[in-house]
Design a protein around this motif. Structure first.
Motif, short mmCIF file in Angstrom:
data_model
loop_
_atom_site.label_atom_id
_atom_site.label_comp_id
_atom_site.label_asym_id
_atom_site.label_seq_id
_atom_site.Cartn_x
_atom_site.Cartn_y
_atom_site.Cartn_z
N ASP A 77 -8.12 -70.78 51.84
CA ASP A 77 -9.41 -71.35 51.45
C ASP A 77 -9.96 -72.36 52.45
OD1 ASP A 77 -9.75 -69.88 49.12
OD2 ASP A 77 -8.68 -71.34 47.89
N VAL A 78 -9.13 -72.87 53.34
CA VAL A 78 -9.61 -73.84 54.32
C VAL A 78 -10.70 -73.23 55.20
CG1 VAL A 78 -7.98 -73.46 56.21
CG2 VAL A 78 -8.82 -75.74 55.78
N PHE A 79 -10.68 -71.91 55.33
CA PHE A 79 -11.67 -71.23 56.18
C PHE A 79 -12.99 -70.99 55.44
CE2 PHE A 79 -7.54 -70.18 57.98
CZ PHE A 79 -7.72 -70.63 59.27
N SER A 80 -13.04 -71.28 54.15
CA SER A 80 -14.27 -71.07 53.38
C SER A 80 -15.01 -72.39 53.13
CB SER A 80 -13.95 -70.40 52.05
OG SER A 80 -13.19 -71.28 51.23
N LEU A 81 -14.56 -73.46 53.75
CA LEU A 81 -15.14 -74.77 53.47
C LEU A 81 -16.21 -75.20 54.48
CD1 LEU A 81 -11.88 -76.65 52.44
CD2 LEU A 81 -13.65 -75.69 50.95
N GLY A 82 -16.50 -74.35 55.46
CA GLY A 82 -17.53 -74.68 56.44
C GLY A 82 -17.11 -75.77 57.42
N PRO A 86 -4.95 -81.59 47.23
CA PRO A 86 -4.87 -80.17 46.87
C PRO A 86 -6.11 -79.41 47.34
CG PRO A 86 -4.33 -81.56 44.98
CD PRO A 86 -4.85 -82.46 46.07
N ILE A 87 -5.90 -78.22 47.88
CA ILE A 87 -7.00 -77.40 48.39
C ILE A 87 -8.00 -77.07 47.28
CG2 ILE A 87 -5.79 -75.21 48.09
CD1 ILE A 87 -8.06 -76.01 51.08
N GLU A 88 -7.52 -76.96 46.07
CA GLU A 88 -8.40 -76.65 44.94
C GLU A 88 -9.47 -77.72 44.76
OE1 GLU A 88 -4.51 -74.76 44.54
OE2 GLU A 88 -5.02 -76.88 44.62
N ASP A 89 -9.12 -78.99 45.02
CA ASP A 89 -10.10 -80.07 44.92
C ASP A 89 -11.20 -79.91 45.96
OD1 ASP A 89 -8.46 -81.08 42.95
OD2 ASP A 89 -7.84 -82.86 44.09
N ALA A 90 -10.82 -79.55 47.17
CA ALA A 90 -11.80 -79.36 48.24
C ALA A 90 -12.71 -78.18 47.94
CB ALA A 90 -11.09 -79.17 49.58
N VAL A 91 -12.15 -77.09 47.44
CA VAL A 91 -12.95 -75.91 47.11
C VAL A 91 -13.94 -76.24 45.99
CG1 VAL A 91 -12.86 -73.57 46.15
CG2 VAL A 91 -11.24 -74.26 47.93
N ALA A 92 -13.48 -76.94 44.96
CA ALA A 92 -14.37 -77.33 43.86
C ALA A 92 -15.48 -78.26 44.36
CB ALA A 92 -13.57 -78.00 42.75
N HIS A 93 -15.12 -79.20 45.23
CA HIS A 93 -16.10 -80.12 45.81
C HIS A 93 -17.17 -79.34 46.57
CE1 HIS A 93 -17.75 -83.66 47.78
NE2 HIS A 93 -17.57 -83.07 48.94
N GLN A 135 -18.04 -76.18 46.18
CA GLN A 135 -18.86 -75.39 45.26
C GLN A 135 -19.90 -76.25 44.56
OE1 GLN A 135 -15.72 -73.60 42.96
NE2 GLN A 135 -15.63 -71.80 44.28
N TRP A 136 -19.52 -77.47 44.14
CA TRP A 136 -20.48 -78.36 43.50
C TRP A 136 -21.57 -78.77 44.48
CZ3 TRP A 136 -21.55 -78.74 38.71
CH2 TRP A 136 -20.57 -78.53 37.74
N ALA A 137 -21.21 -79.03 45.72
CA ALA A 137 -22.20 -79.41 46.73
C ALA A 137 -23.19 -78.26 46.96
CB ALA A 137 -21.51 -79.78 48.04
N GLU A 163 -25.57 -78.12 44.04
CA GLU A 163 -26.56 -79.19 44.12
C GLU A 163 -27.64 -78.85 45.14
OE1 GLU A 163 -24.56 -82.86 44.88
OE2 GLU A 163 -23.70 -82.95 42.86
N ASP A 164 -27.24 -78.30 46.29
CA ASP A 164 -28.22 -77.89 47.31
C ASP A 164 -29.15 -76.82 46.76
OD1 ASP A 164 -27.16 -79.66 49.12
OD2 ASP A 164 -26.06 -78.15 50.27
N LEU A 165 -28.58 -75.86 46.05
CA LEU A 165 -29.37 -74.79 45.46
C LEU A 165 -30.35 -75.35 44.44
CD1 LEU A 165 -29.81 -71.71 45.28
CD2 LEU A 165 -28.03 -71.67 43.53
N SER A 166 -29.88 -76.27 43.62
CA SER A 166 -30.71 -76.90 42.61
C SER A 166 -31.86 -77.67 43.24
CB SER A 166 -29.86 -77.82 41.74
OG SER A 166 -30.66 -78.48 40.80
N ARG A 167 -31.56 -78.42 44.33
CA ARG A 167 -32.61 -79.16 45.03
C ARG A 167 -33.66 -78.21 45.61
NH1 ARG A 167 -28.96 -81.70 48.33
NH2 ARG A 167 -27.61 -82.74 46.90
N GLY A 168 -33.21 -77.10 46.16
CA GLY A 168 -34.13 -76.11 46.73
C GLY A 168 -35.02 -75.51 45.66
#
Length: 152
Positions: A18-23, A102-109, A111-113, A116-121
């Motif tokens: 999952d580290v490769f999906s975090l941008g 934990p990687i799960e925390d980073a992935v959840a963070h 996804q929430w970000a 939020e970006d989608l909501s702002r758009g």
């Protein structure tokens, strides 16, 4: 004689896919991999100087290492705290203490970000539509202005 897997003997470490999906930048991924290599698997902590990290992953600039560490912290992959040492009766900066989260925390963070970006758009598009409708209905209004999506 039964032996444990090689990674449990300190010869290998696991890097989460999952580290490769975090941008993250390539520098941040390299620094994260190095910290994972140093991590105590029981306490999830490690110690390292920025210069040591840079040397290990081939980053020459201390600012680039610092930027990668900030990126990892912002992604919630690590938590870091400075340590001090007593040197000749005065306190000086020591190595940094890193806690690998934990990687799960980073992935959840992440996804929430993204949500939020989608909501702002979506909200910006809704406001733009309202402004366009108002402008069409009131072409002579002094409030008739192009929507820029940001405050003036």
């Amino acid at each position: 004689m039964k032996t444990s897997p090689a990674y449990m003997e300190g010869k290998y470490f696991i890097l989460p896919n999952d580290v490769f999906s975090l941008g993250l930048s390539t520098n941040a991924i390299a620094v994260y991999a190095y910290l994972m290599r140093l991590e105590d698997r029981k306490t999830n902590v490690c110690w390292a100087k920025q210069q040591t990290i840079g040397n290990a992953v081939g980053i020459k600039s201390p600012k680039t290492v610092a930027k990668a560490l900030t990126e990892l912290e912002d992604a919630e992959l690590i938590y870091r705290e400075a340590t001090t040492m007593n040197h000749g009766g005065r306190k000086v900066n020591g190595v940094q203490l890193f806690t690998i989260r934990p990687i799960e925390d980073a992935v959840a963070h992440r996804q929430w970000a993204m949500l939020e970006d989608l909501s702002r758009g979506t909200e910006a598009r809704r406001i733009e539509e309202r402004v366009a409708k108002h402008n069409a209905q009131h072409p002579e209004s002094p409030a008739n202005a192009a929507f820029t999506g940001r405050a003036i």
